[in-house]
Design an enzyme around this catalytic site. Structure first.
Site, PDB file in Angstrom:
ATOM      1  N   SER A 192       0.823  -1.214   0.000  1.00 41.78           N
ATOM      2  CA  SER A 192       0.000   0.000   0.000  1.00 41.78           C
ATOM      3  C   SER A 192       0.853   1.259   0.000  1.00 41.78           C
ATOM      4  CB  SER A 192      -0.937   0.011   1.218  1.00 41.78           C
ATOM      5  OG  SER A 192      -0.196   0.205   2.419  1.00 41.78           O
ATOM      6  N   CYS A 225      -1.704   0.705  10.416  1.00 40.24           N
ATOM      7  CA  CYS A 225      -1.143  -0.645  10.420  1.00 40.24           C
ATOM      8  C   CYS A 225      -1.146  -1.271   9.020  1.00 40.24           C
ATOM      9  CB  CYS A 225      -1.941  -1.510  11.386  1.00 40.24           C
ATOM     10  SG  CYS A 225      -1.493  -3.257  11.397  1.00 40.24           S
ATOM     11  N   PRO A 226      -0.061  -1.934   8.609  1.00 39.10           N
ATOM     12  CA  PRO A 226       1.225  -2.148   9.311  1.00 39.10           C
ATOM     13  C   PRO A 226       2.244  -1.050   9.084  1.00 39.10           C
ATOM     14  CG  PRO A 226       1.235  -3.401   7.284  1.00 39.10           C
ATOM     15  CD  PRO A 226      -0.125  -2.721   7.347  1.00 39.10           C
ATOM     16  N   GLY A 228       2.492   1.041   5.765  1.00 42.93           N
ATOM     17  CA  GLY A 228       2.874   1.362   4.391  1.00 42.93           C
ATOM     18  C   GLY A 228       2.876   2.853   4.099  1.00 42.93           C
ATOM     19  N   ASP A 244      -3.666   3.251  15.047  1.00 41.44           N
ATOM     20  CA  ASP A 244      -4.259   1.971  14.664  1.00 41.44           C
ATOM     21  C   ASP A 244      -4.148   1.015  15.847  1.00 41.44           C
ATOM     22  OD1 ASP A 244      -4.892  -0.590  13.354  1.00 41.44           O
ATOM     23  OD2 ASP A 244      -4.570   0.504  11.479  1.00 41.44           O
ATOM     24  N   ASP A 264      -8.828   4.273  17.943  1.00 42.12           N
ATOM     25  CA  ASP A 264      -9.732   4.296  16.793  1.00 42.12           C
ATOM     26  C   ASP A 264      -9.472   5.571  15.990  1.00 42.12           C
ATOM     27  OD1 ASP A 264     -11.891   4.570  15.032  1.00 42.12           O
ATOM     28  OD2 ASP A 264     -13.304   3.653  16.416  1.00 42.12           O
ATOM     29  N   ASP A 282      -6.020   5.792   5.028  1.00 41.43           N
ATOM     30  CA  ASP A 282      -6.352   4.741   4.057  1.00 41.43           C
ATOM     31  C   ASP A 282      -7.203   3.672   4.739  1.00 41.43           C
ATOM     32  OD1 ASP A 282      -6.335   3.399   1.605  1.00 41.43           O
ATOM     33  OD2 ASP A 282      -4.554   2.229   2.126  1.00 41.43           O
ATOM     34  N   LYS A 311     -13.009   4.680  -0.438  1.00 37.85           N
ATOM     35  CA  LYS A 311     -13.339   3.366  -0.984  1.00 37.85           C
ATOM     36  C   LYS A 311     -14.686   3.460  -1.699  1.00 37.85           C
ATOM     37  CE  LYS A 311      -9.721   2.036   1.345  1.00 37.85           C
ATOM     38  NZ  LYS A 311      -8.437   1.732   0.699  1.00 37.85           N
TER      39      LYS A 311
END
Length: 364
Positions: A192, A225-226, A228, A244, A264, A282, A311
């Site tokens: 990502s 997370c993780p 990118g 995260d 959150d 993201d 999205k």
């Protein structure tokens, strides 16, 4: 040449057609879009002569969301003789020589970005060399170092069928096939990371990047997370609050440039008296919910620049994006600030679009 070829991701032809139809009608230019599902391109045919050229000049390319490239094209050349495909192409360019297409120093022989078209890529590479020489001989290509107004395009849809055209160098994608191809960094936590790298290259002018990303700056990565996207910010020297509940890559902790906040992303607030220069996000959430989150951050004055993904739903994707962007615009207009807002369906995106938002800090 009274048509536009608009390249896009396979499966997003309807969105691209809706986009060019809206933008053309806003200029008082009308036509119709020819859409073949999963073809990776759309042909928009104008009703009046010379209007495709006007669209290619007057619609800022940066305003397109789903279109990767815009090319003024001729009628599709069909049943090209295998012994001589070049002559019909030269004849097409001769027919519009008055446009000054000799002011070009590049020709791109391209295909659509689809699995079916990949088999054409080898042919296109081999065909480019003799075509380039023929174009030079006919005066359509000048020396590489000369200032150029046009790029010539040949879009092959089969090895015996192609569209012949051109784009304006001051209003097109500078990338072959409209695709920014990036190499995945071996030490990045996830693929990502390429989405944010492409977004930065797309939205931030190269000469502005050292100014907009500095070691004294702080950023927040919501849904990090993780790591990118955090990786891209740390690489540019920023300190990042990585928000995260999941774990971040150990290599990012080792940089000393992140603080992991296991919270959150929708309820996180930046530390008090902490100036956040960049917000990135993201998260896999409904676009309307992410839109409201971004509006909150900017209306509260928590950040001044952001890159985030929306999205997309399965249906009405173009409509959904427009609604989200309109909500952001309305909120910032009411706030009375100057801002820049741009969205793009990037090559490394899939069912999402990436948005860049920046406010003029002197306008508050």
């Amino acid at each position: 040449m009274n048509k536009l070829a608009l390249y896009c991701r396979s499966g997003f032809e309807k969105e691209t057609a809706a986009e060019i139809s809206d933008k053309a009608s806003a200029l008082g230019i009308f036509g119709f879009a020819r859409v073949v599902e999963n073809s990776g391109y759309v042909i928009f045919e104008c009703y009046q002569e010379n209007e495709a050229d006007r669209l290619a000049r007057e619609i800022p390319f940066t305003q397109f969301i789903f279109a990767r490239q815009i090319v003024v094209v001729s009628e599709c050349l069909q049943a090209l003789p295998t012994a001589d495909r070049i002559t019909p192409i030269l004849q097409q360019y001769q027919s519009v020589k008055a446009l000054g297409l000799a002011n070009s120093n590049e020709v791109w022989v391209e295909t659509a970005d689809t699995n079916e078209a990949k088999s054409l890529s080898v042919f296109c590479r081999k065909f480019t060399v003799p075509l380039r020489q023929a174009l030079k001989n006919q005066g359509f290509l000048q020396a590489k170092g000369d200032k150029s107004q046009f790029t010539l395009h040949i879009l092959f849809i089969r090895n015996d069928a192609c569209y012949v055209g051109y784009s304006y160098n001051n209003n097109h994608s500078p990338y072959f096939m409209g695709i920014s191809r990036l190499k995945f960094p071996a030490d990045a936590p996830s693929r990502s990371t390429l989405k944010l790298e492409e977004a930065i290259l797309t939205f931030i002018p190269r000469n502005q990047e050292p100014i907009r990303f500095q070691e004294t700056m702080k950023a927040v990565d919501l849904g990090a997370c993780p790591g990118g996207w955090t990786y891209q910010l740390v690489k540019r020297g920023l300190f990042v609050y990585a928000v995260d509940h999941g774990k971040m890559a150990a290599s990012l902790h080792e940089t000393g440039r992140i603080e992991h906040c296991p919270e959150d992303g929708f309820t996180f607030k930046p530390p008090k008296r902490c100036k956040i220069d960049w917000l990135v996000c993201d998260m896999v959430e409904q676009p309307s919910r992410v839109t409201q989150l971004i509006i909150k951050w900017f209306t509260q004055g928590w950040c001044r620049e952001a890159i985030f993904n929306l999205k997309l739903p399965m249906k009405k994707r173009y409509v959904e994006v427009q609604q989200c962007l309109n909500k952001i615009e309305d909120a910032l207009i009411q706030l009375g600030v100057k801002f820049q807002l741009q969205a793009k369906h990037l090559y490394h995106d899939r069912e999402e679009v990436t948005v860049h938002l920046a406010i003029d800090i002197n306008s508050r």
